[in-house]
Design an enzyme around this catalytic site. Structure first.
Site, short mmCIF file in Angstrom:
data_model
loop_
_atom_site.label_atom_id
_atom_site.label_comp_id
_atom_site.label_asym_id
_atom_site.label_seq_id
_atom_site.Cartn_x
_atom_site.Cartn_y
_atom_site.Cartn_z
N ASP A 239 25.49 -19.05 10.01
CA ASP A 239 25.43 -18.23 8.80
C ASP A 239 26.51 -17.15 8.91
OD1 ASP A 239 23.28 -19.72 8.03
OD2 ASP A 239 21.85 -18.06 7.94
N GLU B 196 16.45 -27.19 5.08
CA GLU B 196 17.48 -28.03 5.72
C GLU B 196 17.47 -27.86 7.24
OE1 GLU B 196 18.21 -25.07 4.61
OE2 GLU B 196 19.46 -24.28 6.22
N ASP B 197 17.19 -26.62 7.70
CA ASP B 197 17.16 -26.40 9.16
C ASP B 197 16.00 -27.15 9.80
OD1 ASP B 197 15.45 -24.71 7.76
OD2 ASP B 197 15.88 -22.94 8.98
N ARG C 45 18.80 -12.02 -2.11
CA ARG C 45 18.96 -13.44 -2.37
C ARG C 45 20.17 -13.65 -3.30
NH1 ARG C 45 15.68 -17.53 -1.29
NH2 ARG C 45 13.88 -16.27 -0.75
N ASP D 105 26.16 -14.10 8.02
CA ASP D 105 25.59 -12.75 8.14
C ASP D 105 24.89 -12.51 9.48
OD1 ASP D 105 23.32 -14.30 7.80
OD2 ASP D 105 22.99 -13.66 5.73
N MET E 117 21.08 -9.46 11.45
CA MET E 117 21.49 -10.05 10.17
C MET E 117 21.89 -8.92 9.23
SD MET E 117 19.74 -12.82 7.61
CE MET E 117 19.07 -11.70 6.40
N HIS F 80 20.84 -8.27 3.02
CA HIS F 80 21.36 -8.76 1.73
C HIS F 80 20.22 -9.20 0.83
CE1 HIS F 80 20.57 -13.03 2.60
NE2 HIS F 80 20.87 -12.72 3.84
N TRP G 77 17.81 -22.87 -1.40
CA TRP G 77 17.42 -22.30 -0.12
C TRP G 77 16.22 -23.04 0.49
CZ3 TRP G 77 13.23 -20.14 2.19
CH2 TRP G 77 13.48 -19.45 3.40
N1 UDH Z 1 25.47 -18.48 1.81
C1 UDH Z 1 26.62 -18.00 1.19
N2 UDH Z 1 26.59 -17.73 -0.14
C2 UDH Z 1 25.48 -17.91 -0.90
C3 UDH Z 1 24.32 -18.39 -0.26
C4 UDH Z 1 24.33 -18.65 1.09
O1 UDH Z 1 27.64 -17.81 1.83
O2 UDH Z 1 25.54 -17.65 -2.10
C5 UDH Z 1 25.53 -18.89 3.24
C6 UDH Z 1 25.77 -17.73 4.18
O3 UDH Z 1 26.47 -18.17 5.31
C7 UDH Z 1 24.35 -17.34 4.52
C8 UDH Z 1 23.70 -18.71 4.66
O4 UDH Z 1 24.30 -19.48 3.63
O5 UDH Z 1 24.27 -16.54 5.68
C9 UDH Z 1 22.18 -18.72 4.52
O6 UDH Z 1 21.77 -18.11 3.31
P1 UDH Z 1 20.94 -16.74 3.26
O7 UDH Z 1 21.64 -15.73 4.11
O8 UDH Z 1 20.74 -16.36 1.83
O9 UDH Z 1 19.55 -17.13 3.89
P2 UDH Z 1 18.47 -16.12 4.44
O10 UDH Z 1 17.40 -16.96 5.02
O11 UDH Z 1 17.97 -15.32 3.15
O12 UDH Z 1 19.07 -15.05 5.28
C10 UDH Z 1 17.08 -15.87 2.30
C11 UDH Z 1 16.76 -15.02 1.08
C12 UDH Z 1 17.06 -13.59 1.20
C13 UDH Z 1 15.99 -12.73 0.62
C14 UDH Z 1 16.22 -11.28 0.98
C15 UDH Z 1 15.10 -10.41 0.64
N3 UDH Z 1 15.15 -9.21 1.45
MN MN Z 2 21.02 -14.28 5.52
#
Ligand code: UDH
Ligand code: MN
Length: 296
Positions: A145, A210-211, A242, A147, A237, A240, A207
């Site tokens: 990822d 997949e993992d 969604r 982030d 992390m 950020h 979202w």
């Molecule tokens: N990613 C992008 N652009 C997007 C979506 C995803 O670059 O528009 C990539 C990026 O590398 C990211 C990864 O896909 O780190 C995974 O997506 P994510 O960071 O959105 O997943 P995460 O599980 O967050 O961190 C899920 C929802 C966040 C909700 C936050 C509420 N506090």
């Molecule tokens: Mn993330």
């Protein structure tokens, strides 16, 4: 005739030895690692500043080779990406020095999903694998990822005897695994491990899931998961919200009951995408791909 041969062999001994003759292999444990790292995202970085700071150590495309030894592995770092420019700057700022200290022969690939369709992390990773293999004979792939920043440089971005899950202790999960079979965030698979599972699924749009599908594939092919401990496996992390067009997809969890069947036909053997652009920055190779994403 005789003298000519002698002359040649004489020249042979005076020729400066080339690198691969003089360099030994890099040691198992890279000597310059420092252990725990301070990671924060308050300082305002720019791509320009990061380029100034570390560009001189890199080759075009975000490529590095240790100058003083032959790396143990050739590693492609694959990042699924869209519209996370600020995160990319933090990632490059922190990861390049770490990866250099780890003495990897590596390249950073940022695989950008073209357009506004539904995001598909795993399919982008598959495209990254194929594009990287067109450029160099990599033996290891780290899928990350954008982030997630490791808080300890002993967490090696290379491949192991089994597929490896690296992001085991994220700050957002209180520095613990959220569940035992978690395989999200950052992982590494050797070329043969990746091919053994037919790569990643292409059909997890939006979202989630997949993992877990990748985890299932690994187990179904008789492999297990390798992991660092919870000290070396700490991550921050970048906070950020969604993203647009990456909503949790309610169809994804149900698909996990079918992995054993779907993994044979959904993967690297069914991957379809087109490359729209390849740009080589000094800090990374940017590949813009059309993955035929649905709009909703
Ligand atoms: N990613 C992008 N652009 C997007 C979506 C995803 O670059 O528009 C990539 C990026 O590398 C990211 C990864 O896909 O780190 C995974 O997506 P994510 O960071 O959105 O997943 P995460 O599980 O967050 O961190 C899920 C929802 C966040 C909700 C936050 C509420 N506090
Ligand atoms: Mn993330």
């Amino acid at each position: 005739m005789k003298t000519k041969v002698l002359n040649n062999s004489h020249e042979e001994t005076r020729r400066p030895p080339n690198k691969s003759e003089t360099l030994g292999h890099c040691p198992d444990t890279p000597p310059k690692l420092v252990g725990p790292l301070h990671v924060e995202f308050n300082s305002k970085q720019t791509l320009h500043k990061v380029r100034e700071e570390m560009g001189s150590h890199l080759l075009e495309g975000g490529r590095y080779k240790p100058p003083d030894c032959i790396a143990q592995q050739k590693v492609a770092i694959i990042i699924a990406f869209r519209n996370r420019h600020e995160h990319l700057i933090h990632w490059l700022y922190y990861l390049h020095p770490i990866l250099m200290r780890q003495q990897l022969d590596y390249t950073v690939y940022v695989i950008n999903q073209d357009g506004e369709g539904v995001f598909n992390r795993a399919k982008l990773m598959n495209a990254g694998y194929v594009e990287a293999m067109k450029q160099y004979d990599y033996d290891c792939f780290v899928f990350s990822d954008i982030d997630l920043i490791p808080m300890d440089d002993r967490n090696l971005y290379r491949c192991f005897d089994n597929p490896r899950h690296l992001a085991v202790a994220m700050d957002k999960f209180n520095f613990h695994l959220p569940y035992n079979t978690f395989f999200g965030g950052v992982s590494s698979l050797s070329k043969s491990q990746y091919l053994k599972i037919n790569g990643f699924p292409n059909t997890f749009w939006g979202w989630g899931g997949e993992d877990d599908d990748i985890y299932n594939r690994i187990i179904f092919r008789g492999m297990s998961i390798s992991r660092p401990d919870l000290v070396m496996g700490k991550y921050r992390m970048i906070k950020h919200k969604r993203d647009l067009h990456n909503e949790a997809n309610p169809k994804n969890p149900g698909k996990l009951r079918q992995t054993l069947q779907t993994m044979n036909t959904d993967g690297i053997n069914s991957l379809k995408y087109t490359v729209k652009e390849i740009k080589k920055d000094i800090l990374y190779t940017f590949i813009n791909v059309d993955i035929e994403a649905p709009l909703k």
